[in-house]
Design an enzyme around this catalytic site. Structure first.
Site, mmCIF file in Angstrom:
data_model
loop_
_atom_site.group_PDB
_atom_site.id
_atom_site.type_symbol
_atom_site.label_atom_id
_atom_site.label_comp_id
_atom_site.label_asym_id
_atom_site.label_seq_id
_atom_site.Cartn_x
_atom_site.Cartn_y
_atom_site.Cartn_z
ATOM 1 N N GLU A 26 41.248 41.096 34.208
ATOM 2 C CA GLU A 26 40.368 40.296 33.346
ATOM 3 C C GLU A 26 40.190 40.726 32.121
ATOM 4 O O GLU A 26 40.306 41.983 31.524
ATOM 5 C CB GLU A 26 38.925 40.039 34.014
ATOM 6 C CG GLU A 26 37.969 39.550 33.184
ATOM 7 C CD GLU A 26 36.426 39.425 33.613
ATOM 8 O OE1 GLU A 26 36.230 38.979 34.459
ATOM 9 O OE2 GLU A 26 35.892 40.265 32.841
ATOM 10 N N HIS B 126 38.218 31.208 33.208
ATOM 11 C CA HIS B 126 36.875 30.996 33.813
ATOM 12 C C HIS B 126 36.205 29.805 33.211
ATOM 13 O O HIS B 126 36.505 29.425 32.069
ATOM 14 C CB HIS B 126 36.091 32.297 33.312
ATOM 15 C CG HIS B 126 36.413 33.412 33.736
ATOM 16 N ND1 HIS B 126 35.452 34.471 33.970
ATOM 17 C CD2 HIS B 126 37.563 34.126 34.263
ATOM 18 C CE1 HIS B 126 36.129 35.649 34.510
ATOM 19 N NE2 HIS B 126 37.343 35.286 34.560
ATOM 20 N N ARG C 147 28.595 29.388 37.479
ATOM 21 C CA ARG C 147 27.474 28.753 36.847
ATOM 22 C C ARG C 147 27.200 29.284 35.568
ATOM 23 O O ARG C 147 27.205 28.680 34.614
ATOM 24 C CB ARG C 147 26.139 29.082 37.784
ATOM 25 C CG ARG C 147 24.866 28.404 37.232
ATOM 26 C CD ARG C 147 23.557 28.997 37.780
ATOM 27 N NE ARG C 147 23.439 30.128 37.051
ATOM 28 C CZ ARG C 147 22.233 30.965 37.310
ATOM 29 N NH1 ARG C 147 21.407 30.622 38.124
ATOM 30 N NH2 ARG C 147 22.039 31.950 36.746
ATOM 31 N N TYR D 85 29.450 38.437 45.945
ATOM 32 C CA TYR D 85 28.728 39.304 45.615
ATOM 33 C C TYR D 85 28.545 40.395 46.415
ATOM 34 O O TYR D 85 27.649 40.385 47.427
ATOM 35 C CB TYR D 85 27.258 39.123 44.931
ATOM 36 C CG TYR D 85 27.604 38.054 43.783
ATOM 37 C CD1 TYR D 85 27.593 38.382 42.492
ATOM 38 C CD2 TYR D 85 27.462 36.687 44.105
ATOM 39 C CE1 TYR D 85 27.882 37.417 41.416
ATOM 40 C CE2 TYR D 85 27.897 35.684 43.135
ATOM 41 C CZ TYR D 85 28.079 36.025 41.644
ATOM 42 O OH TYR D 85 28.099 35.228 40.809
ATOM 43 N N GLN E 256 32.008 40.514 42.397
ATOM 44 C CA GLN E 256 31.276 41.346 41.261
ATOM 45 C C GLN E 256 31.663 42.664 41.249
ATOM 46 O O GLN E 256 31.938 43.143 42.395
ATOM 47 C CB GLN E 256 29.807 40.880 41.247
ATOM 48 C CG GLN E 256 28.960 41.927 40.214
ATOM 49 C CD GLN E 256 29.393 41.518 38.955
ATOM 50 O OE1 GLN E 256 30.240 41.946 38.393
ATOM 51 N NE2 GLN E 256 28.450 40.488 38.324
ATOM 52 N N LYS F 171 40.843 47.174 27.491
ATOM 53 C CA LYS F 171 41.671 48.282 27.482
ATOM 54 C C LYS F 171 42.827 48.443 28.379
ATOM 55 O O LYS F 171 42.695 48.934 29.220
ATOM 56 C CB LYS F 171 40.583 49.237 27.732
ATOM 57 C CG LYS F 171 39.226 49.636 26.698
ATOM 58 C CD LYS F 171 38.426 50.660 27.276
ATOM 59 C CE LYS F 171 37.118 50.609 26.507
ATOM 60 N NZ LYS F 171 36.030 51.576 26.782
#
Length: 279
Positions: free
Chosen positions: A9, A69, A99, A139, A170, A266
């Site tokens: 990501e 996203h 959301r 999650y 997550q 990074k």
């Protein structure tokens, strides 16, 4: 055994003057040859143009599948339609439906009358109006607004039923949470692949920010690393990467579907982790 997907990501810069650095990060990450690179999106649509430009560069110039996203908390259906048209224009076909966090300038009235109350509403809309592959978030330690982990699993199942084909978790620092979560998800009938979200902690200050944003707990092994090395940036950097590598090795040995690295822009960190994986 099917191939484990390895992905990254990145996030667009807040300042236009830093925009070129995001392309450099994407180029360096492409050298790892990930299965895809996801690009984050500001709450309420802020910096959406940057998301599209970077995702397009990844998809069309670097020839790595890009995932955009897409948050809906501050968006109307017209906004989402317009953005989907832009994604299609630039050959972006993978979308992470979220959301998103409530924008700071969003009034209570605006928040409570929003067109998309939940990510599942966005999934409905995307399924009806696009042919994208729709991904969802999940999650392992419970969404901070959720009543319970059971409620989270019900929302996850609902997203799958509405059209989500794969999930990204997550971030978490204790693999046992992930394994318990994965087992409970399977018992709920959730069959979509679940990609484990891993964030390397390379500085002591990073852990506080990560916890405040994600609600993830810190196991003793990681807190000991911070206590022992937190005041030595070089040692903390090495120990944090080593911790993430060990997390990934354990996940690979336990049949994870995919590993999604939150790179914090990074690329050197991501290269070290992937270079020490045995996929």
């Amino acid at each position: 055994m099917s191939k484990v997907q390895i992905s990254m990501e990145i996030f667009p810069p807040k300042k236009d003057s830093e925009f070129s650095s995001a392309f450099r990060v994407a180029k360096e990450l492409s050298e790892i040859n990930p299965d895809f690179i996801s690009v984050t999106y500001g709450a309420g649509g802020s910096r959406s143009k940057n998301t599209i430009e970077i995702a397009s560069y990844i998809q069309n110039e670097l020839h790595i599948p890009a995932m955009a996203h897409l948050t809906c908390v501050g968006s109307t259906q017209a906004d989402i339609n317009r953005l989907c048209g832009e994604f299609k224009k630039y050959n972006i076909s993978n979308v992470l439906a979220l959301r998103g966090d409530r924008p700071k300038d969003m009034s209570d009235e605006q928040y409570h009358s929003r067109e998309f109350a939940y990510a599942s509403n966005l999934v409905d809309f995307l399924k009806e109006h696009t042919d994208f592959e729709i991904w969802g978030a999940c999650y392992p330690e419970k969404h901070f607004e959720s009543f319970s982990r059971e409620a989270d699993l019900m929302h996850m199942k609902e997203k799958q039923e509405k059209g989500v084909t794969q999930f990204i978790t997550q971030l978490f620092f204790d693999n046992d949470f992930f394994y318990e979560f994965r087992e409970k998800a399977a018992r709920k009938g959730i069959t979509a692949p679940i990609h484990a979200g891993i964030m390397p902690i390379t500085s002591a200050g990073q852990i506080g920010r990560s916890i405040s944003l994600s609600g993830s707990s810190v196991p003793k092994a990681l807190s000991d690393i911070i206590a022992n090395y937190g005041e030595s940036p070089e040692d903390m950097y090495k120990a944090g990467i080593d911790y993430a590598i060990r997390q990934c090795h354990d996940l690979l040995q336990n049949g994870v579907d995919g590993i999604h690295i939150y790179t914090m822009n990074k690329p050197a960190v991501a290269k070290q982790i992937v270079g020490n994986m045995e996929v």
